[in-house]
Design a protein around this motif. Structure first.
Motif, short mmCIF file in Angstrom:
data_model
loop_
_atom_site.label_atom_id
_atom_site.label_comp_id
_atom_site.label_asym_id
_atom_site.label_seq_id
_atom_site.Cartn_x
_atom_site.Cartn_y
_atom_site.Cartn_z
N THR A 1 -8.09 -3.42 2.26
CA THR A 1 -9.59 -3.65 1.15
C THR A 1 -8.31 -4.44 -0.29
OG1 THR A 1 -8.15 -1.26 -0.63
CG2 THR A 1 -11.08 -1.57 1.14
N LEU A 2 -6.44 -4.17 0.27
CA LEU A 2 -5.99 -4.65 -0.44
C LEU A 2 -6.15 -6.31 -0.29
CD1 LEU A 2 -2.52 -3.51 -0.41
CD2 LEU A 2 -4.20 -3.13 -2.56
N CYS B 1 -8.64 -8.20 -1.98
CA CYS B 1 -9.27 -7.52 -3.40
C CYS B 1 -8.63 -9.38 -4.46
CB CYS B 1 -7.66 -7.05 -3.77
SG CYS B 1 -5.95 -7.73 -3.93
N PRO C 1 -6.54 2.73 -7.36
CA PRO C 1 -5.89 3.09 -5.95
C PRO C 1 -5.34 4.15 -5.20
CG PRO C 1 -5.66 2.85 -8.12
CD PRO C 1 -6.46 3.46 -8.33
N LEU D 1 0.49 -0.99 -0.02
CA LEU D 1 -0.26 0.36 -0.01
C LEU D 1 0.07 1.33 0.09
CD1 LEU D 1 -2.65 1.42 -0.26
CD2 LEU D 1 -2.92 1.26 2.81
N ASP E 1 -7.60 2.97 -1.98
CA ASP E 1 -7.12 2.35 -1.08
C ASP E 1 -6.35 1.34 0.18
OD1 ASP E 1 -7.74 -0.58 -2.44
OD2 ASP E 1 -6.52 -0.39 -4.16
#
Length: 153
Positions: free
Chosen positions: A45-46, A49, A38, A17, A41
């Protein structure tokens, strides 16, 4: 060295991130739009995903990341990011080459900001063809690319 990143590990997700925010801030400056997904994020969320992440490391320091989703005979590149301190060192090329060589797919897809000339040129140089351009809003349009992979048996 390139290795898979366990994005479920919080420290790994934080590292990705942090680099993503720096890298996409450069893209935002290039395209003149800071309202890009992006930059919104989070670690969570990463981690949620569903993408597979690979990282390029120089002496255990993360310098570049590519993330993909594979669906049938298609690989969709969701992120190809390089830390700004490592631009123009061939890291994006190494990451893209890895994915192309390891994935038994027929098609690769990717999208980038239409005004992101360095990225557009990078994908064109690597044999990607523009398949469409989509206007998201007044300040942002995306160019979608596709590359058909010819495998010799």
């Amino acid at each position: 060295m390139i290795k898979i990143i366990d994005i479920s590990n919080r420290k790994n997700a934080e590292d990705v991130l942090n680099m993503q925010l720096l890298s996409y801030m450069v893209e935002a400056e290039i395209i003149g739009c800071y309202d890009i997904p992006p930059l919104k994020d989070t670690v969570n969320t990463l981690q949620q995903c569903g993408e597979t992440f690979f990282g390029y490391y120089d002496r255990e320091k993360l310098c570049g990341v590519i993330s993909i989703k594979i669906n049938n005979d298609e690989v969709d590149i969701h992120r190809l990011i390089v830390h700004p301190n490592h631009f123009r060192k061939g890291i994006a090329q190494l990451l893209l080459n890895l994915i192309e060589s390891m994935c038994e797919v027929k098609t690769m897809k990717v999208a980038t900001g239409s005004k992101n000339t360095p990225a557009v040129n990078f994908y064109k140089k690597n044999g990607f063809q523009i398949i469409k351009e989509v206007t998201v809003h007044e300040q942002l349009s995306l160019t979608f690319f596709e590359k058909i992979i010819e495998r010799s048996n």
